[in-house]
Design a protein around this motif. Structure first.
Motif, short mmCIF file in Angstrom:
data_model
loop_
_atom_site.label_atom_id
_atom_site.label_comp_id
_atom_site.label_asym_id
_atom_site.label_seq_id
_atom_site.Cartn_x
_atom_site.Cartn_y
_atom_site.Cartn_z
N UNK A 1 0.84 -1.19 0.00
CA UNK A 1 0.00 0.00 0.00
C UNK A 1 0.88 1.24 0.00
N UNK A 2 0.42 2.34 -0.63
CA UNK A 2 1.19 3.59 -0.59
C UNK A 2 1.14 4.19 0.81
N UNK A 3 2.01 5.13 1.11
CA UNK A 3 1.95 5.80 2.41
C UNK A 3 0.56 6.39 2.66
N UNK A 4 0.08 6.30 3.90
CA UNK A 4 -1.26 6.73 4.25
C UNK A 4 -1.42 8.24 4.32
N UNK A 5 -2.63 8.69 4.64
CA UNK A 5 -2.95 10.13 4.64
C UNK A 5 -2.05 10.97 5.55
N UNK A 6 -1.56 10.38 6.64
CA UNK A 6 -0.74 11.19 7.54
C UNK A 6 0.56 11.66 6.89
N UNK A 7 1.00 10.93 5.84
CA UNK A 7 2.25 11.31 5.17
C UNK A 7 2.04 12.28 4.02
N UNK A 8 0.78 12.48 3.60
CA UNK A 8 0.50 13.32 2.44
C UNK A 8 1.02 14.75 2.59
N UNK A 9 0.88 15.41 3.75
CA UNK A 9 1.40 16.78 3.86
C UNK A 9 2.92 16.87 3.70
N UNK A 10 3.60 15.74 3.86
CA UNK A 10 5.06 15.72 3.79
C UNK A 10 5.56 15.24 2.41
N UNK B 1 8.65 -6.03 6.23
CA UNK B 1 7.46 -5.87 7.05
C UNK B 1 7.04 -7.21 7.64
N UNK B 2 6.65 -7.20 8.91
CA UNK B 2 6.09 -8.39 9.56
C UNK B 2 4.62 -8.47 9.17
N UNK B 3 4.24 -9.49 8.41
CA UNK B 3 2.92 -9.52 7.79
C UNK B 3 1.86 -10.23 8.62
N UNK B 4 2.23 -10.86 9.73
CA UNK B 4 1.22 -11.58 10.50
C UNK B 4 0.82 -10.84 11.77
N UNK B 5 1.11 -9.52 11.81
CA UNK B 5 0.73 -8.72 12.97
C UNK B 5 -0.69 -8.21 12.79
N UNK B 6 -1.49 -8.30 13.85
CA UNK B 6 -2.86 -7.80 13.79
C UNK B 6 -2.86 -6.28 13.97
N UNK B 7 -3.49 -5.56 13.03
CA UNK B 7 -3.53 -4.11 13.05
C UNK B 7 -4.99 -3.66 13.13
N UNK B 8 -5.26 -2.73 14.05
CA UNK B 8 -6.62 -2.21 14.20
C UNK B 8 -6.84 -1.01 13.29
N UNK B 9 -8.01 -0.93 12.61
CA UNK B 9 -8.33 0.25 11.80
C UNK B 9 -8.32 1.50 12.68
N UNK B 10 -8.03 2.70 12.12
CA UNK B 10 -7.87 2.98 10.69
C UNK B 10 -6.45 2.79 10.19
N UNK B 11 -5.56 2.21 10.99
CA UNK B 11 -4.17 2.06 10.60
C UNK B 11 -4.01 0.87 9.66
#
Length: 264
Positions: free
Chosen positions: A23-32, A79-89
């Motif tokens: 995935x591309x960098x998320x919205x938090x990186x857009x201003x940078x 990247x560690x791909x088996x880590x559980x991530x909670x939305x919106x991250x």
């Protein structure tokens, strides 16, 4: 194949080489985001598997990624791909957040800068930085500032510049939930937060106490002796020159009521 993204953080050129299926960098990186960079200071490159000769690399392991330093300002991660991530991250979002914290902290430590666990607010072209351990009130303090520009509530970069010091926002999101701003300003001061009832009070700290408090909030990860000594040298300069002070105030109090009349 990789997709290349460019960021500008604290006037540093950052190149991200991500795998095509990432995935591309998320919205938090857009201003940078920067369309391109003729000067790249730091490279973070994604790879599918660990390097063949791990012993020749500096290795750092986090929950969401494994990171290797392969040269001055050059890093690779898996990247560690088996880590559980909670939305919106997303997995990419957290991997980049963690990786950038590590590599910027290392890069700055050997070049007269610091990445601080702190919040920041800019007003009238100057930036005030509020630091302290968890629960000190960093997010609440910038949330209470009446006018100006929010920089970040979790990570602030301090760099020496011509004529003084500058503070910059980062994309690192803290408890306030707002993405950071790429803005920066001439350093107004570094303020160790202390909660108290009544009107805000600023006082200078004894130098050893100021240095101890500041170093507790410097972000370093598996640091080398060179990085540790570089960070200590930068922090010592800031303390010696009177930039580190204590700000005692009640939660929800506008900090600029006290800062407006303070001159370094």
């Amino acid at each position: 194949m990789t997709a290349v993204h460019f960021l500008e953080i604290a006037d540093l050129g950052v190149r991200l080489d991500l795998l095509d299926d990432e995935e591309p960098p998320g919205p938090r990186f857009e201003p940078f985001a920067a369309l391109s960079r003729t000067r790249v200071d730091v490279v973070l490159r994604q790879r599918l598997s660990p390097p063949d000769e791990r012993s020749s690399w500096q290795y750092h392991r986090e929950k969401v990624l494994h990171l290797w330093q392969c040269g001055d300002g050059e890093f690779e991660f898996q990247r560690v791909r088996d880590v559980s991530i909670n939305p919106p991250y997303s997995h990419t979002d957290l991997a980049l957040d963690t990786g950038l914290r590590v590599i910027l902290a290392r890069f700055l430590a050997t070049r007269g800068g610091l990445l601080l666990h702190a919040s920041g607010w800019r007003r009238d072209r100057t930036a005030a930085v509020f630091f302290g351990m968890h629960g000190a009130g960093k997010s609440t303090t910038v949330r209470s500032a009446a006018t100006g520009e929010y920089l970040c509530d979790d990570g602030i970069i301090i760099r020496a510049s011509t004529g003084g010091w500058r503070a910059y926002g980062t994309p690192f999101r803290g408890t306030d939930g707002r993405p950071g701003s790429p803005g920066g300003g001439a350093l107004h001061g570094l303020y160790a937060l202390r909660k108290q009832a009544g009107p805000p009070v600023i006082r200078r700290l004894e130098q050893l106490s100021a240095l101890k408090q500041l170093m507790r909030c410097v972000m370093l990860h598996d640091e080398t002796t060179v990085e540790r000594e570089g960070s200590l040298d930068t922090a010592t300069r800031l303390v010696r020159d009177g930039w580190v002070r204590e700000l005692a105030l009640g939660l929800g109090t506008n900090p600029w009521d006290a800062l407006a009349d303070w001159a370094n």
